[in-house]
Design a protein around this motif. Sequence first.
Motif, PDB file in Angstrom:
ATOM      1  N   THR A   1     -14.766  33.241 -20.672  1.00 36.67           N
ATOM      2  CA  THR A   1     -14.262  32.977 -19.318  1.00 36.67           C
ATOM      3  C   THR A   1     -13.232  34.044 -18.988  1.00 36.67           C
ATOM      4  OG1 THR A   1     -14.392  30.631 -19.904  1.00 36.67           O
ATOM      5  CG2 THR A   1     -13.289  31.175 -17.825  1.00 36.67           C
TER       6      THR A   1
ATOM      7  N   THR B   1     -21.434  44.327 -13.657  1.00 36.45           N
ATOM      8  CA  THR B   1     -21.865  45.125 -14.818  1.00 36.45           C
ATOM      9  C   THR B   1     -21.939  44.221 -16.052  1.00 36.45           C
ATOM     10  OG1 THR B   1     -20.884  47.100 -13.842  1.00 36.45           O
ATOM     11  CG2 THR B   1     -21.431  47.198 -16.187  1.00 36.45           C
ATOM     12  N   SER B   2     -20.778  43.708 -16.471  1.00 36.88           N
ATOM     13  CA  SER B   2     -20.777  42.772 -17.602  1.00 36.88           C
ATOM     14  C   SER B   2     -20.373  41.370 -17.156  1.00 36.88           C
ATOM     15  CB  SER B   2     -19.797  43.251 -18.682  1.00 36.88           C
ATOM     16  OG  SER B   2     -18.477  43.257 -18.169  1.00 36.88           O
ATOM     17  N   SER B   3     -19.934  41.250 -15.915  1.00 40.04           N
ATOM     18  CA  SER B   3     -19.432  39.950 -15.451  1.00 40.04           C
ATOM     19  C   SER B   3     -20.422  39.255 -14.529  1.00 40.04           C
ATOM     20  CB  SER B   3     -18.082  40.120 -14.734  1.00 40.04           C
ATOM     21  OG  SER B   3     -18.244  40.816 -13.517  1.00 40.04           O
TER      22      SER B   3
ATOM     23  N   ARG C   1      -5.994  43.894 -11.158  1.00 34.63           N
ATOM     24  CA  ARG C   1      -6.997  44.774 -11.759  1.00 34.63           C
ATOM     25  C   ARG C   1      -7.643  45.692 -10.732  1.00 34.63           C
ATOM     26  NH1 ARG C   1      -9.879  44.233 -16.378  1.00 34.63           N
ATOM     27  NH2 ARG C   1      -8.747  43.155 -18.013  1.00 34.63           N
TER      28      ARG C   1
HETATM   29  C1  LIG Z   1     -12.612  39.237 -20.086  1.00 33.82           C
HETATM   30  C2  LIG Z   1     -12.471  40.406 -21.066  1.00 33.82           C
HETATM   31  C3  LIG Z   1     -13.675  40.454 -21.991  1.00 33.82           C
HETATM   32  C4  LIG Z   1     -12.422  41.691 -20.226  1.00 33.82           C
HETATM   33  O1  LIG Z   1     -12.246  42.740 -21.142  1.00 33.82           O
HETATM   34  P1  LIG Z   1     -11.683  44.180 -20.699  1.00 33.82           P
HETATM   35  O2  LIG Z   1     -11.439  44.946 -21.933  1.00 33.82           O
HETATM   36  O3  LIG Z   1     -10.587  44.000 -19.735  1.00 33.82           O
HETATM   37  O4  LIG Z   1     -12.952  44.806 -20.066  1.00 33.82           O
HETATM   38  P2  LIG Z   1     -13.184  45.511 -18.672  1.00 33.82           P
HETATM   39  O5  LIG Z   1     -11.955  45.991 -17.998  1.00 33.82           O
HETATM   40  O6  LIG Z   1     -14.290  46.481 -18.950  1.00 33.82           O
HETATM   41  O7  LIG Z   1     -13.780  44.336 -17.785  1.00 33.82           O
HETATM   42  C5  LIG Z   1     -15.012  43.758 -18.102  1.00 33.82           C
HETATM   43  C6  LIG Z   1     -15.421  42.891 -16.947  1.00 33.82           C
HETATM   44  O8  LIG Z   1     -14.517  41.794 -16.844  1.00 33.82           O
HETATM   45  C7  LIG Z   1     -14.138  41.643 -15.495  1.00 33.82           C
HETATM   46  N1  LIG Z   1     -12.833  41.023 -15.471  1.00 33.82           N
HETATM   47  C8  LIG Z   1     -11.788  41.315 -16.251  1.00 33.82           C
HETATM   48  N2  LIG Z   1     -10.744  40.537 -15.907  1.00 33.82           N
HETATM   49  C9  LIG Z   1     -11.158  39.742 -14.895  1.00 33.82           C
HETATM   50  C10 LIG Z   1     -10.549  38.722 -14.128  1.00 33.82           C
HETATM   51  N3  LIG Z   1      -9.275  38.361 -14.303  1.00 33.82           N
HETATM   52  N4  LIG Z   1     -11.281  38.119 -13.167  1.00 33.82           N
HETATM   53  C11 LIG Z   1     -12.564  38.463 -12.963  1.00 33.82           C
HETATM   54  N5  LIG Z   1     -13.205  39.431 -13.675  1.00 33.82           N
HETATM   55  C12 LIG Z   1     -12.495  40.048 -14.624  1.00 33.82           C
HETATM   56  C13 LIG Z   1     -14.115  43.056 -14.970  1.00 33.82           C
HETATM   57  O9  LIG Z   1     -14.148  43.087 -13.553  1.00 33.82           O
HETATM   58  C14 LIG Z   1     -15.376  43.621 -15.604  1.00 33.82           C
HETATM   59  O10 LIG Z   1     -16.508  43.193 -14.848  1.00 33.82           O
HETATM   60  P3  LIG Z   1     -17.771  44.190 -14.624  1.00 33.82           P
HETATM   61  O11 LIG Z   1     -18.143  44.757 -15.977  1.00 33.82           O
HETATM   62  O12 LIG Z   1     -18.859  43.312 -14.116  1.00 33.82           O
HETATM   63  O13 LIG Z   1     -17.334  45.236 -13.659  1.00 33.82           O
HETATM   64  C15 LIG Z   1     -11.160  40.319 -21.891  1.00 33.82           C
HETATM   65  O14 LIG Z   1     -10.057  40.361 -21.012  1.00 33.82           O
HETATM   66  C16 LIG Z   1     -11.084  39.053 -22.722  1.00 33.82           C
HETATM   67  O15 LIG Z   1     -11.683  38.976 -23.778  1.00 33.82           O
HETATM   68  N6  LIG Z   1     -10.316  38.067 -22.230  1.00 33.82           N
HETATM   69  C17 LIG Z   1     -10.176  36.796 -22.943  1.00 33.82           C
HETATM   70  C18 LIG Z   1     -11.362  35.888 -22.619  1.00 33.82           C
HETATM   71  C19 LIG Z   1     -11.160  34.539 -23.222  1.00 33.82           C
HETATM   72  O16 LIG Z   1     -10.838  34.415 -24.377  1.00 33.82           O
HETATM   73  N7  LIG Z   1     -11.336  33.484 -22.379  1.00 33.82           N
HETATM   74  C20 LIG Z   1     -11.041  32.158 -22.780  1.00 33.82           C
HETATM   75  C21 LIG Z   1      -9.578  31.948 -22.637  1.00 33.82           C
HETATM   76  S1  LIG Z   1      -9.010  30.580 -23.570  1.00 33.82           S
END
Ligand SMILES: CC(C)(COP(=O)(O)OP(=O)(O)OC[C@H]1O[C@@H](n2cnc3c(N)ncnc32)[C@H](O)[C@@H]1OP(=O)(O)O)[C@@H](O)C(=O)NCCC(=O)NCCS
Length: 171
Positions: A56, A85-87, A156
């Motif tokens: 999430t 892309t990944s979301s 972001r």
């Molecule tokens: C979400 C996560 C994988 C993103 O990783 P990152 O290294 O920031 O990767 P990126 O910047 O390449 O973003 C990846 C995607 O996440 C999306 N994203 C990151 N933060 C976001 C947010 N707050 N809201 C919406 N989308 C978000 C980006 O837009 C991107 O989407 P796209 O690939 O479709 O363009 C990382 O922040 C993470 O693992 N967070 C913890 C998730 C988790 O544990 N959730 C449960 C909480 S208890």
Amino acid sequence: MPKPKFANESLTTMTEMVFPNDTNTLGNLMGGNLMRLMDIVGAICAQKHSNRIVVTASVDNVSFKEPIPLGSVVTLQAKVTRAFTSSMEVAVEVWAENIPAQKKIHTNKAFLTFVAVDQSGVPIEVPPVITETDEEKEMYEGALRRRQLRLVLAGRMKPEEATELKAIFGL
Ligand SMILES: CC(C)(COP(=O)(O)OP(=O)(O)OC[C@H]1O[C@@H](n2cnc3c(N)ncnc32)[C@H](O)[C@@H]1OP(=O)(O)O)[C@@H](O)C(=O)NCCC(=O)NCCS
């Protein structure tokens, strides 16, 4: 790029009953418990679309319009509206039903964003969404605007890069 998939392929429905352990002191479903169910149904839906592990990334605002009393049957339905892309943006809707009284009300709707990741937690590409119905097309259209808004709010994306939002405000 992974092969596109129909929005309908991710449709996921979950049905639960509200038990005493799920309620607040007024005997209604506790908000956090409902959010947990919304997160689970949304994650299953995003897994169905991507066939990947998902995490999430964000939950858009959740409003609690109506209390859901003890004994209610809660139905949650989730569908991917659009993949980037990944979301993936997933729309989750919730209904509460009193089966003996034959009453069913719509109680919640929220958009959640899930990110598909590999075994190391690194984001990975997901299939684009193919829409079929007018409702799916409308949800798909709005998803870019909602994505920009949530990324701006999360710090972001720079507001000046949010093209869809600027267009709405005529900027
Ligand atoms: C979400 C996560 C994988 C993103 O990783 P990152 O290294 O920031 O990767 P990126 O910047 O390449 O973003 C990846 C995607 O996440 C999306 N994203 C990151 N933060 C976001 C947010 N707050 N809201 C919406 N989308 C978000 C980006 O837009 C991107 O989407 P796209 O690939 O479709 O363009 C990382 O922040 C993470 O693992 N967070 C913890 C998730 C988790 O544990 N959730 C449960 C909480 S208890």
